[in-house]
Design an enzyme around this catalytic site. Structure first.
Site, mmCIF file in Angstrom:
data_model
loop_
_atom_site.group_PDB
_atom_site.id
_atom_site.type_symbol
_atom_site.label_atom_id
_atom_site.label_comp_id
_atom_site.label_asym_id
_atom_site.label_seq_id
_atom_site.Cartn_x
_atom_site.Cartn_y
_atom_site.Cartn_z
ATOM 1 N N HIS A 239 1.310 -3.721 9.280
ATOM 2 C CA HIS A 239 2.682 -3.581 8.796
ATOM 3 C C HIS A 239 3.592 -3.086 9.908
ATOM 4 O O HIS A 239 3.185 -2.292 10.764
ATOM 5 C CB HIS A 239 2.757 -2.590 7.629
ATOM 6 C CG HIS A 239 2.483 -3.203 6.294
ATOM 7 N ND1 HIS A 239 3.302 -4.147 5.711
ATOM 8 C CD2 HIS A 239 1.473 -3.000 5.411
ATOM 9 C CE1 HIS A 239 2.804 -4.499 4.537
ATOM 10 N NE2 HIS A 239 1.697 -3.819 4.339
ATOM 11 N N HIS B 184 0.830 -1.201 0.000
ATOM 12 C CA HIS B 184 0.000 0.000 0.000
ATOM 13 C C HIS B 184 0.871 1.260 0.000
ATOM 14 O O HIS B 184 0.606 2.218 -0.733
ATOM 15 C CB HIS B 184 -0.927 0.015 1.215
ATOM 16 C CG HIS B 184 -2.179 -0.778 1.039
ATOM 17 N ND1 HIS B 184 -2.170 -2.149 0.895
ATOM 18 C CD2 HIS B 184 -3.493 -0.389 0.989
ATOM 19 C CE1 HIS B 184 -3.417 -2.574 0.756
ATOM 20 N NE2 HIS B 184 -4.238 -1.541 0.809
#
Length: 232
Positions: A193, A144
């Protein structure tokens, strides 16, 4: 040397230096991550965004968690590919078909680079806390974050090339950078993440966008795509 030519050459040199710096930063970070040297710092930063009494709960009100999920979608494939298709159509309407094709190839290449690097490093996702959104691939680098940098900055660059006003050019680039930062922060906030995943995504995505900027300038000087409007 004419002042305009000097500014253009300075801009090109700066872009080359930023590409080199971004790639060096990514390589150095990847080495540290693969050796496990960043795990303690990653864990500390990740947990800093969590309620100490309940690590499964992110800090802030429920509205903030909802907002973060909305923000993270700005780096997802659905949003990015839809925006790319819309801008390609806009460039075609402006009678810039070669620029539209260039944009499509650049974004597709960025997607391929993202998936390829994930497969190479194959880092597991954070396991310290539950994820606030679904995940499907490896962790390093953050797809992303990388695609937000690569796509939003490239979209801004292509729009800026068609925009004659320098202030508007600068506004588009700054807006793209802010969206990129917000997407990366949201990935850490949602627990999907490690912070170093996001940092690596930013560096690699920025390098890709800058390389595409340089390629666009080279092609425009040789008639490969339509020339830029307005000043640099």
């Amino acid at each position: 040397m004419p002042p305009l030519l000097a500014r253009v050459e300075a801009r090109t040199l700066l872009a080359f230096l930023l590409v080199a710096g971004s790639l060096w930063g990514f390589a150095a970070l990847a080495e540290e991550v693969m050796e496990g040297d960043t795990h303690r710092l990653d864990a500390r930063l990740l947990l800093a965004l969590r309620d100490p009494a309940d690590p499964g709960r992110a800090l802030g009100p429920p509205a903030l968690r909802t907002a973060m999920r909305d923000v993270t979608a700005l780096g997802g494939a659905t949003v990015l590919l839809s925006l790319t298709a819309a801008l390609m159509a806009a460039l075609a309407i402006r009678r810039q078909p070669r620029s539209a094709l260039f944009l499509g190839v650049v974004v597709a290449g960025g997607q391929a680079l993202s998936h390829g690097t994930k497969a190479i490093f194959d880092r597991p996702r954070p396991d310290l806390l539950p994820h606030a959104t679904e995940t499907f691939a490896a962790s390093f680098p953050s797809g992303h974050s990388m695609m937000a940098a690569a796509t939003w900055l490239t979209l801004a660059m292509m729009l800026a090339r068609s925009e004659p006003q320098r202030r508007m050019k600068a506004f588009l680039i700054v807006l793209a950078a802010l969206v990129t930062v917000a997407v990366g922060v949201s990935r850490v906030y949602l627990g999907v993440h490690w912070p170093t995943d996001v940092l690596a995504g930013w560096t690699l995505g920025t390098a890709w966008a800058l390389l595409c900027f340089l390629l666009a300038r080279w092609l425009s000087l040789r008639g490969g795509i339509e020339p830029e409007r307005g000043g640099p």
